[in-house]
Design an enzyme around this catalytic site. Structure first.
Site, PDB file in Angstrom:
ATOM      1  N   HIS A  17       0.869  -1.192   0.000  1.00 16.71           N
ATOM      2  CA  HIS A  17       0.000   0.000   0.000  1.00 16.71           C
ATOM      3  C   HIS A  17       0.902   1.236   0.000  1.00 16.71           C
ATOM      4  CE1 HIS A  17      -3.860   2.025   1.826  1.00 16.71           C
ATOM      5  NE2 HIS A  17      -3.144   2.901   1.126  1.00 16.71           N
ATOM      6  N   HIS A  19       1.263   4.869  -2.364  1.00 14.19           N
ATOM      7  CA  HIS A  19       0.891   5.740  -3.487  1.00 14.19           C
ATOM      8  C   HIS A  19       2.173   6.414  -3.947  1.00 14.19           C
ATOM      9  CE1 HIS A  19      -3.454   5.478  -2.410  1.00 14.19           C
ATOM     10  NE2 HIS A  19      -2.951   5.278  -1.205  1.00 14.19           N
ATOM     11  N   HIS A 197      -9.588   0.996  -1.257  1.00 16.28           N
ATOM     12  CA  HIS A 197      -9.534   1.612   0.069  1.00 16.28           C
ATOM     13  C   HIS A 197     -10.943   1.518   0.670  1.00 16.28           C
ATOM     14  CE1 HIS A 197      -5.759   3.252  -1.276  1.00 16.28           C
ATOM     15  NE2 HIS A 197      -5.612   4.047  -0.241  1.00 16.28           N
ATOM     16  N   GLU A 200     -11.136   3.341   6.072  1.00 18.43           N
ATOM     17  CA  GLU A 200     -10.122   4.257   6.630  1.00 18.43           C
ATOM     18  C   GLU A 200     -10.890   5.313   7.435  1.00 18.43           C
ATOM     19  OE1 GLU A 200      -8.009   6.596   3.693  1.00 18.43           O
ATOM     20  OE2 GLU A 200      -6.345   7.051   5.058  1.00 18.43           O
ATOM     21  N   ASP A 278       1.750   3.976   2.868  1.00 19.82           N
ATOM     22  CA  ASP A 278       0.710   4.831   2.272  1.00 19.82           C
ATOM     23  C   ASP A 278       1.318   6.003   1.472  1.00 19.82           C
ATOM     24  OD1 ASP A 278      -1.928   5.406   1.647  1.00 19.82           O
ATOM     25  OD2 ASP A 278      -2.507   6.045   3.658  1.00 19.82           O
ATOM     26  N   ASP A 279       1.610   7.109   2.148  1.00 13.79           N
ATOM     27  CA  ASP A 279       2.187   8.291   1.491  1.00 13.79           C
ATOM     28  C   ASP A 279       3.368   8.770   2.328  1.00 13.79           C
ATOM     29  OD1 ASP A 279      -0.025   8.962  -0.646  1.00 13.79           O
ATOM     30  OD2 ASP A 279      -1.081   8.521   1.227  1.00 13.79           O
TER      31      ASP A 279
HETATM   32  N1  HPA Z   1      -6.677   7.350   1.359  1.00 10.60           N
HETATM   33  C1  HPA Z   1      -7.367   7.692   0.273  1.00 10.60           C
HETATM   34  N2  HPA Z   1      -6.790   8.188  -0.804  1.00 10.60           N
HETATM   35  C2  HPA Z   1      -5.483   8.335  -0.821  1.00 10.60           C
HETATM   36  C3  HPA Z   1      -4.715   8.001   0.266  1.00 10.60           C
HETATM   37  C4  HPA Z   1      -5.341   7.463   1.425  1.00 10.60           C
HETATM   38  O1  HPA Z   1      -4.729   7.127   2.452  1.00 10.60           O
HETATM   39  N3  HPA Z   1      -3.428   8.288  -0.066  1.00 10.60           N
HETATM   40  C5  HPA Z   1      -3.440   8.755  -1.327  1.00 10.60           C
HETATM   41  N4  HPA Z   1      -4.685   8.803  -1.789  1.00 10.60           N
HETATM   42 ZN    ZN Z   2      -3.801   4.798   0.610  1.00 14.25          ZN
END
Ligand code: HPA
Ligand code: ZN
Length: 342
Positions: A17, A19, A197, A200, A278-279
């Site tokens: 996971h 991006h 996703h 979250e 994630d990011d």
């Molecule tokens: N959630 C939803 N969209 C996203 C995320 C995330 O954590 N990171 C990049 N786009």
């Molecule tokens: Zn994500």
């Protein structure tokens, strides 16, 4: 006794996971802006970092889409990918399944091919340099109409042999998975893997929909599934992989403190959780930092860590042979360390 840090960095692991646009570091943002003569609304790297204070997903997304505007050429996407792979290789990853958001780029006029060719070139070079294998997952932006997701899928057709699957990201609440049933059906018919996703910020119902309406192979995040015992049973029974992102959850206030992060609870409930970043440029740490943070804050045992490492491969889209090879490497690493815990 080997330190926890050394144990984790030597543990073979996959990231499921990530991006790639979320690996854009502020320094790189300025370098690409200079190279491409793009104006930025920030004066300095410190200014950018100061803007990274988020209280929810949308705060982050606004700045994340703005940051991506500096990416213009195939070389930019290749360089972005390569910089990420250098870091994740140093964290001991041997495989990555990375997301990209083509609509963020095609929506501002870039051809799909520039994005895909650039990323694929970076991925191939990373495998040559560091031996890290990877697969690409195309994410639909869920705040945009499903017809645009279908159009994006059509643009991806020439790349079908180099794209492993599709995902669903961006603003979650108000954009339930069921709105993308046709796009997922089309992707399935093309033989693509399916992830989304869910859970979250969105409710357990969104996780049910991802499973039952979209038919996903993995759930990205899934934290809020824990609110619904019947859903937990379903996920456990199916051996459904959850790609959990601890530092992201902290930064976006999905959890208020890592000592209360649900990862350990997920494992104890028999859920197939994995650790991911994630990011990482926005959330304060790459894969290794995520592993170390939860290992320390949740006092994970070495057995838990070995389980998490194996989950990252068994939950991947690698072939059964490749999975056996990677999980054997996890066992080999565990066997070289003493048994008496962290
Ligand atoms: N959630 C939803 N969209 C996203 C995320 C995330 O954590 N990171 C990049 N786009
Ligand atoms: Zn994500």
């Amino acid at each position: 006794m080997e330190t926890l840090d050394a144990f984790i960095s030597g543990l073979p692991k996959a990231e499921l996971h990530l991006h790639i646009e979320g690996s854009l570091e502020p320094e790189q943002m300025f370098a690409f802006a200079r190279r491409n003569k793009v104006a930025l609304p920030f004066r300095s790297v410190e200014d950018v970092r100061a803007a990274y204070a988020f209280s929810r997903l949308q705060d982050f997304l606004d700045i994340y889409y703005q940051g991506a505007s500096v990416l213009l050429t195939e070389e930019d996407f290749a360089d972005l990918a390569l910089a990420y792979f250098e870091r994740v290789a140093a964290d001991g990853a041997s495989h990555v399944e990375l997301f990209f958001d083509p609509q963020t780029h095609t929506g501002r006029g870039l051809p799909f091919q520039v994005v895909a060719d650039g990323l694929l070139a970076g991925m191939a070079e990373a495998e040559r340099r560091w031996g890290v294998t990877s697969k690409l997952i195309l994410c639909f932006l869920r705040h945009l109409p499903e017809d645009e997701a279908l159009a994006t899928l059509a643009e991806a057709e020439p790349f079908l042999d180099r794209i492993a699957g599709v995902g669903l990201d961006s603003s979650e609440v108000g954009f339930p998975p069921a709105g993308f049933q046709r796009a997922y059906k089309a992707a399935r018919e093309w033989g693509l893997k399916l992830v989304a996703h869910a859970g979250e910020e969105g409710p357990p119902e969104y996780v049910w929909e991802a499973l039952d309406v979209l038919g996903v192979d993995r759930i990205d995040h899934g934290n809020r599934a824990l609110e619904d015992p019947a859903l937990v049973s379903r996920l456990a029974r199916d051996g459904m992989t959850l790609t959990v992102c601890p530092l992201s959850n902290l930064k976006l206030c999905v959890v208020d403190d890592l000592t209360r992060h649900p990862l350990k609870r997920m494992l104890d409930l028999g859920l197939k959780a994995t650790i991911n970043s994630d990011d990482p440029a926005y959330f304060g740490g790459y894969l290794g930092a995520n592993w170390l943070a939860v290992a320390e804050k949740l006092a994970l045992s070495r057995e838990d860590l070995v389980t998490l490492a194996k989950n990252s491969f068994t939950g991947s889209f690698l072939s059964p042979d490749e999975i056996v090879r990677h999980t054997a490497a996890v066992d080999a690493h565990a066997a070289t360390t003493r048994e008496d815990g962290p």
